[in-house]
Design an enzyme around this catalytic site. Structure first.
Site, mmCIF file in Angstrom:
data_model
loop_
_atom_site.group_PDB
_atom_site.id
_atom_site.type_symbol
_atom_site.label_atom_id
_atom_site.label_comp_id
_atom_site.label_asym_id
_atom_site.label_seq_id
_atom_site.Cartn_x
_atom_site.Cartn_y
_atom_site.Cartn_z
ATOM 1 N N GLU A 114 0.839 -1.201 0.000
ATOM 2 C CA GLU A 114 0.000 0.000 0.000
ATOM 3 C C GLU A 114 0.877 1.256 0.000
ATOM 4 O O GLU A 114 2.078 1.186 0.263
ATOM 5 C CB GLU A 114 -0.907 0.000 1.228
ATOM 6 C CG GLU A 114 -0.151 -0.143 2.539
ATOM 7 C CD GLU A 114 -0.830 0.549 3.704
ATOM 8 O OE1 GLU A 114 -0.986 1.772 3.616
ATOM 9 O OE2 GLU A 114 -1.146 -0.125 4.700
ATOM 10 N N LYS A 119 -4.713 -2.874 14.471
ATOM 11 C CA LYS A 119 -4.132 -1.881 15.380
ATOM 12 C C LYS A 119 -4.871 -1.911 16.711
ATOM 13 O O LYS A 119 -6.094 -1.968 16.761
ATOM 14 C CB LYS A 119 -4.213 -0.483 14.761
ATOM 15 C CG LYS A 119 -3.405 -0.371 13.466
ATOM 16 C CD LYS A 119 -3.454 1.031 12.900
ATOM 17 C CE LYS A 119 -2.634 1.121 11.627
ATOM 18 N NZ LYS A 119 -3.332 0.638 10.432
#
Length: 305
Positions: free
Chosen positions: A25, A159
């Site tokens: 990404e 996360k």
């Protein structure tokens, strides 16, 4: 569709030679780290993938095209650009139509990788269900993309600023397998552990690749999460990072930060509160994921040839 896709020379050659390719990404470059550390890290991650037998394809939106693989100049320019849009599924058409620069999130990178017939994608961590989502409905588009796009995502879990329990529930509802790479529990980005067990454990790249091949051979639509814990020496203690996240979350609420601004605010705050340790951890885990992702891509390519 082909009018919108531009392959780098390296990626085009790899496709012709049927070499394994790993998607990367670009949000981590434009929104994840400061310049020049972002470009340096991107180059190092690409090199790790090459060193382990695959070809890297960093994906970004440039000049009205989905660029599958950036050359050195494009990477430098992208990493040094201000005001690059964060591109998810909903943003791709507008950015392509207007020729604006876009950094692909996990969701957008998965879409672009699938368009380019790339099955393996390496990132830091996936998005998920945000804390308080039962009232805000703040759920990352990454999860929906994992449910419908046939790309495997190698990451250090989700996360820890997210609600990990609800994230796992969402993935289960959508039928997305979460495979622990040499772990029985979901890693939580900065830490190697969390209270949540993964669906299955895989101790080698061959098992992961065989599982992915079986899934897609059966036309079971959607991706998979390959959760690869951060290397031990860079891991942070679960109780320490939890305390930091609670502080950062409180501040985000006080400042009324919401939507897609939450994650960059939180990551910046966590970096500040950990004295920069979280940035070192971020770089280390992406590099580790690149190593594992390249090995999986190589095994998968061998099974498909």
């Amino acid at each position: 569709m082909k009018n919108y896709i531009s392959l780098s020379e390296e990626v085009r050659t790899a496709k012709e030679q049927r070499k394994p390719i790993v998607a990367l990404e670009s949000t981590i470059i434009s929104h994840g780290m400061p310049y020049p550390q972002n470009v340096q890290t991107a180059r190092e991650v690409e090199q790790i993938i090459r060193d382990h037998g695959a070809i890297p394809a960093t994906i970004a939106i440039l000049d009205g095209k989905i660029k599958i693989g950036l050359n050195d100049d494009e990477l430098e320019d992208f990493g040094n650009s201000k005001g690059v849009a964060k591109a998810s599924r909903r943003d791709l058409p507008y950015l392509l139509a207007t020729g604006k620069k876009g950094a692909t999130t996990v969701a957008a990178t998965m879409i672009c990788a699938e368009l380019a017939e790339i099955k393996t994608f390496v990132t830091g961590g996936i998005g998920g269900v945000h804390r308080g989502a039962e009232t805000t409905m703040d759920i990352s588009a990454d999860l929906e993309e994992l449910a419908k796009t046939d790309v495997a995502v190698i990451c250090a879990g989700a996360k820890s600023i997210l609600d990990l329990g609800l994230t796992m529930e969402y993935l289960e509802t959508k039928g997305v397998p979460v495979m622990g790479y040499q772990t029985d529990v979901l890693p939580a980005f900065y830490t190697r552990t969390s209270p949540f067990p993964v669906n299955v454990r895989a101790d080698d790249a061959e098992t992961v690749a065989s599982t992915l091949k079986a899934k897609w051979d059966l036309n079971l639509t959607g991706g998979a999460v390959i959760a690869n814990p951060i290397p031990e020496e860079y891991a942070m203690a679960e109780k320490d990072i939890t305390a930091v996240i609670e502080t950062a979350l409180k501040e985000a609420q006080e400042q009324q930060i919401s939507g897609k601004e939450v994650t960059p605010f939180m990551l910046s705050k966590v970096k500040e509160l950990t004295g920069g340790k979280s940035l070192d951890a971020n770089i280390a885990l992406v590099k580790h994921n690149a190593h594992v992702g390249a090995e999986i891509a190589v095994k998968l390519a061998g099974m498909e040839s």
